[in-house]
Design an enzyme around this catalytic site. Structure first.
Site, PDB file in Angstrom:
ATOM      1  N   LYS A 107      -9.988  -3.547   1.675  1.00 38.26           N
ATOM      2  CA  LYS A 107     -10.782  -2.419   2.166  1.00 38.26           C
ATOM      3  C   LYS A 107     -12.286  -2.696   2.102  1.00 38.26           C
ATOM      4  CE  LYS A 107      -7.455   1.295   1.552  1.00 38.26           C
ATOM      5  NZ  LYS A 107      -6.302   0.610   0.916  1.00 38.26           N
TER       6      LYS A 107
HETATM    7  C1  LIG Z   1      -5.017   0.689   1.510  1.00 39.77           C
HETATM    8  C2  LIG Z   1      -4.149  -0.434   1.162  1.00 39.77           C
HETATM    9  C3  LIG Z   1      -3.036  -0.796   1.944  1.00 39.77           C
HETATM   10  C4  LIG Z   1      -2.615   0.009   3.166  1.00 39.77           C
HETATM   11  O1  LIG Z   1      -3.492  -0.113   4.237  1.00 39.77           O
HETATM   12  P1  LIG Z   1      -3.416   0.939   5.462  1.00 39.77           P
HETATM   13  O2  LIG Z   1      -4.495   0.541   6.379  1.00 39.77           O
HETATM   14  O3  LIG Z   1      -3.624   2.303   4.854  1.00 39.77           O
HETATM   15  O4  LIG Z   1      -2.048   0.813   6.045  1.00 39.77           O
HETATM   16  C5  LIG Z   1      -2.316  -1.915   1.598  1.00 39.77           C
HETATM   17  N1  LIG Z   1      -2.621  -2.636   0.486  1.00 39.77           N
HETATM   18  C6  LIG Z   1      -3.664  -2.316  -0.302  1.00 39.77           C
HETATM   19  C7  LIG Z   1      -3.931  -3.133  -1.510  1.00 39.77           C
HETATM   20  C8  LIG Z   1      -4.462  -1.215  -0.004  1.00 39.77           C
HETATM   21  O5  LIG Z   1      -5.487  -0.897  -0.798  1.00 39.77           O
END
Ligand SMILES: *Cc1c(COP(=O)(O)O)cnc(C)c1O
Length: 431
Positions: A107
């Site tokens: 993210k």
């Molecule tokens: C947020 C997150 C996801 C999921 O991603 P999306 O875009 O919401 O599908 C997967 N793995 C980790 C470690 C995350 O922080």
């Protein structure tokens, strides 16, 4: 580029408005009016491009003229100033490691890009901008880090007391300055409820521009396309990869599909889910049924009604057959997640985090009936962020990477609060 609301009841807006608003006034998600096509030479000669050139090529059409090119270039350079290595794990699977950013989570890219765009737009606005987020762990850290010291923006993060890992808590609570952590004596749903109430509060929205930094915001959603191009740049096989994406709100995989529609060669996409199986069930039976989220080991994916899936449907004009040609989905249990972590460590000496393990396991299922293909799974978080699970399963200690060791020594600074909306409201008005 203009963006329309998927609820079709709000005017079209440009990238700036879409970023500042997050969601359209009719509560719909913003969607680009058309999907750009990559120039043919760009894909063919991708190895000769730098990471920054690739990212600019992808994002420029979406931003349009809302940010001058020189500024956009600087934003992109800062957003992706770390590595995205593709690592061979076994004979037909590769890990795309997306956890080398400042908070060890994928993210980081979306949060860093969005914060800098918002910082640029804030300069033109007189009102105070507050980014308000509820987090179950990973989002908060990436947002806190991404927005740290961005002028004109205050960040307020709500997290459930005692329910985030120690690394995650340090990432939320040690920065200070424009980053404010509220430790809520309740669960994640309580945090989310409080945030929702604030967004719906007319009085607050009169005096403050309140915006969210979740993946429905176009400035967080769209830059995630970069990963898929970086992966392709490192891909050595003749046939395009199958790509397995650990999915919760489906923002990441949706951006991958978008890049594919623009011309990125991908053989097939796999949405890897934990026991929260709304999408696997939908692709299997054709009926979409939102559910209450259940808690799993891969907790960043504990989502019962994935907010970005509607964007995927829009990409395919809601044609189920076309969607199924491009996307498969599997639901992986916690037992399978643990046995995958164990198996991959024992056989290939590679440490997966629970989210990456879900993606690996789903890819394995797909490849077991598509023998000739090769695949990439996205490793979305560093294993050290989920020590309880990884260390229990493997019976070893995961070392804390040097890059985050310093913050582990810093003192936590959070305001403790009960799940009381009036407290939050006073806090927001006083920030
Ligand atoms: C947020 C997150 C996801 C999921 O991603 P999306 O875009 O919401 O599908 C997967 N793995 C980790 C470690 C995350 O922080």
């Amino acid at each position: 580029m203009l963006y329309y609301s998927l609820n079709k009841q709000s005017p079209k807006v440009d990238f700036k408005e879409a970023t500042l608003r997050g969601q359209a006034p009719d509560k719909g998600l913003y969607f680009p009016e058309h999907i750009p096509v990559f120039p043919k030479e760009f894909i063919k000669d991708i190895v000769s491009y730098s990471k920054e050139e690739i990212a600019l090529q992808v994002i420029q059409p979406y931003v349009g003229d809302t940010i001058p090119s020189k500024k956009l270039h600087d934003i992109v350079v800062e957003t992706i100033n770390f590595n995205f290595p593709l690592i061979k794990v076994d004979e037909n699977k590769y890990a795309l490691e997306l956890y080398h950013g400042p908070t060890l989570a994928f993210k980081d890219v979306g949060a860093r890009f969005m914060s800098r765009c918002l910082g640029y737009f804030a300069k033109e606005k007189k009102e105070k901008i507050i980014v308000l987020v509820a987090t179950s762990g990973d989002t908060g850290g990436a947002v806190a880090n991404g927005f740290y010291n961005v002028e004109g923006i205050e960040v307020v993060i709500l997290y459930p007391s005692g329910k985030v890992s120690s690394v995650q808590e340090k990432q939320l609570t040690t920065l200070g300055n424009n980053i404010h952590a509220l430790e809520v004596t309740g669960n994640f749903d309580d945090c989310q409820q409080l945030v929702k109430q604030a967004f719906g509060d007319v009085e607050i929205n009169r005096s403050i521009t309140l915006t969210s930094a979740n993946s429905i915001n176009v400035a967080r959603w769209l830059p995630q396309q970069f990963y898929y191009l970086f992966a392709y740049q490192q891909w050595k096989h003749e046939t395009p990869p199958v790509i397995s994406v650990p999915s919760g709100n489906f923002g990441n995989i949706c951006s991958g599909i978008l890049a594919h529609i623009s011309g990125l060669p991908v053989k097939h996409f796999i949405a890897a889910c934990n026991s929260n199986d709304v999408i696997p069930a939908y692709l299997e039976g054709g009926v979409y049924e939102a559910k209450k989220a259940v808690a799993t080991l891969s907790n960043a994916m504990d989502v019962g009604n994935p907010s970005n899936f509607i964007r995927i449907l829009e990409i395919f004009n809601n044609e189920f057959g076309n969607l199924k040609n491009v996307l498969s989905s599997y639901s992986i249990t916690d037992e399978e997640t643990k046995s995958t972590i164990k198996q991959v460590f024992n056989q290939h000496d590679y440490v997966l985090d629970p989210h990456g393990a879900v993606a690996y396991s789903a890819l394995q299922k797909y490849l077991s009936v598509h023998h000739d293909e090769h695949g990439i799974f996205l490793e979305t978080a560093h294993p050290v962020k989920f020590p309880a699970c990884v260390e229990e399963v493997l019976n070893l200690t995961v070392d804390i990477p040097e890059s985050i060791a310093p913050i582990m020594k810093l003192k936590k600074n959070a305001t403790l609060m009960s799940p009381d909306y009036n407290f939050l409201k006073d806090y927001l008005l006083g920030v």
